[in-house]
Design a protein around this motif. Sequence first.
Motif, mmCIF file in Angstrom:
data_model
loop_
_atom_site.group_PDB
_atom_site.id
_atom_site.type_symbol
_atom_site.label_atom_id
_atom_site.label_comp_id
_atom_site.label_asym_id
_atom_site.label_seq_id
_atom_site.Cartn_x
_atom_site.Cartn_y
_atom_site.Cartn_z
ATOM 1 N N SER A 1 0.845 -1.194 0.000
ATOM 2 C CA SER A 1 0.000 0.000 0.000
ATOM 3 C C SER A 1 0.879 1.243 0.000
ATOM 4 N N SER B 1 2.798 1.696 -3.299
ATOM 5 C CA SER B 1 2.001 2.139 -4.441
ATOM 6 C C SER B 1 1.828 3.655 -4.439
ATOM 7 N N LYS B 2 2.136 4.271 -3.290
ATOM 8 C CA LYS B 2 2.067 5.734 -3.206
ATOM 9 C C LYS B 2 3.206 6.391 -3.992
ATOM 10 N N LYS C 1 -5.970 -9.068 -1.989
ATOM 11 C CA LYS C 1 -5.823 -7.609 -2.135
ATOM 12 C C LYS C 1 -4.353 -7.237 -2.298
ATOM 13 N N LEU D 1 -2.410 -5.360 -5.395
ATOM 14 C CA LEU D 1 -1.530 -4.192 -5.234
ATOM 15 C C LEU D 1 -0.156 -4.470 -5.846
ATOM 16 N N SER E 1 -0.244 -4.310 -9.591
ATOM 17 C CA SER E 1 -0.296 -2.960 -10.154
ATOM 18 C C SER E 1 1.036 -2.238 -9.957
#
Lengths: 203, 273
Positions: free
Chosen positions: A99, A102-103, A192, A196, A199
């Motif tokens: 998470s 991905s920022k 999930k 992530l 991607s």
Amino acid sequence: MLALTAALVVSLAPSRFLSPAWADDPMSVVKTTVNQALEVLRDNQTPLAQRQDKLRQIVSTTFDFTEMAKSALGYHWKQITPDQQQEFTKAFVAFIEDSYLSKVNDYRGQKVAFLRVTTDGPQYAEVNTDIVEPEGKDPIHLNYRLVQEGATWKIYDVTVDAISIIANYRNQFNRVMNNQGYATLISDLKSKQAALAASLANH
Amino acid sequence: MTSGPKQIERTGARWMMLASFLLAVVSFATPALSQGAAPMSQSPAAQSAANPSTQPPGENNQGGYADPMSGFNEPMFTFNLKLDDWVLRPVASGYATITPQPVRESVDRFFDNVRVIPRFANNLLQLKLAEAGGEVARFGINTTIGLVGFFDPADELFGLKKHPNDFGLTIRYYDIPTGPYLMLPFFGPSTIGDTVGLAADGAMDPISYFVPLWVAFTVATGEGAVEAVNYRSLHLNQFEEADRYAIDLYGAVQDAYLQTRDHDVKKLHEERW
């Protein structure tokens, strides 16, 4: 000669700052971590995979992911087996890391303002920061909650505009545990995280 | 100056509505004290103040929220997601492609400016006189120099910040429990108390002073739809983002809403003196 010394100091600085022993109070822990992360975010010359590895390294030294996983599961932590605890921690850490990573792609040159530290007893502290948006929009309030572990301070929670991330996941996990049980929770978490990671790889 | 008596009658009816809302608040507050709302009042701050050493601050809502209306809330949540998926997001993204962002931000400010009365009234109800006055000054400046609210010179030139407030926060401000979590169709996450507040604040919409109630209702619906589309167009990625990082989206939204409301009222208390 002076220039050479300066160059040496500068080149040594990043590796020395990675050591948590240097960061002995909550503010400098957060400052060091965030500044290191910003450096990686700004550096768009280095290949993405390498930058992600670097980020992973930076966050793993100051975030107490194991405590985060335990805390996010709340009282259900004690209801699952030690093996499941290990499995869950691993999956949750991977999920939170991805998470965070991905920022990297969302970074648009925002600056970070380090505002203040508030302490809650001798053991707990909160460092308030603002993410200043470039177009003069309202800043995002990002606060880091830290706990003292021996000589160092570790981040155990982050709040985004006053929403505690760990508390938010705890409510989600609690609902899944109550309604469907551990098997669903772990498979949802893993899928999930896989999405992530996929991607991330595509970028 | 249209038909005097009728105007008074309507105003009277509105106050009757308000009074019955208040009554409703008081009547549900009493049972709520003893049952469902307990974990909700267990705000992280309140808890950590009670036992600072046992658990990290902000890490205390171990048991989740009481959600006695989940049987209603969960289908409503699905309905809202579908509504967003099929109607709101497509319309908002279409609108976003033909309307430049600065214009949409201006429209957002316009709606914000129109909503001055509930902000003023609720600041007043909480005896926040400076904030209430500030809202009046902001409305005056932004309606005139700010071209009926499309711009915000009150903040940019005079440093007058907005003081968000609503009736749901007033209820919390006086420590009246706001009852269980409630997912409203169209409006999204709420609680019983916040829903009462929504109706109370809506009754203060200036449009309802000048036209019959049914017209006001229709206008408010249209207004609400335009506002929703405009708001959604400014936050096109937000929901998709939330879903990417959520394991249980319902729980994520529920907690984010309740944490935000808790925080907002805490801030109101801190600003008191």
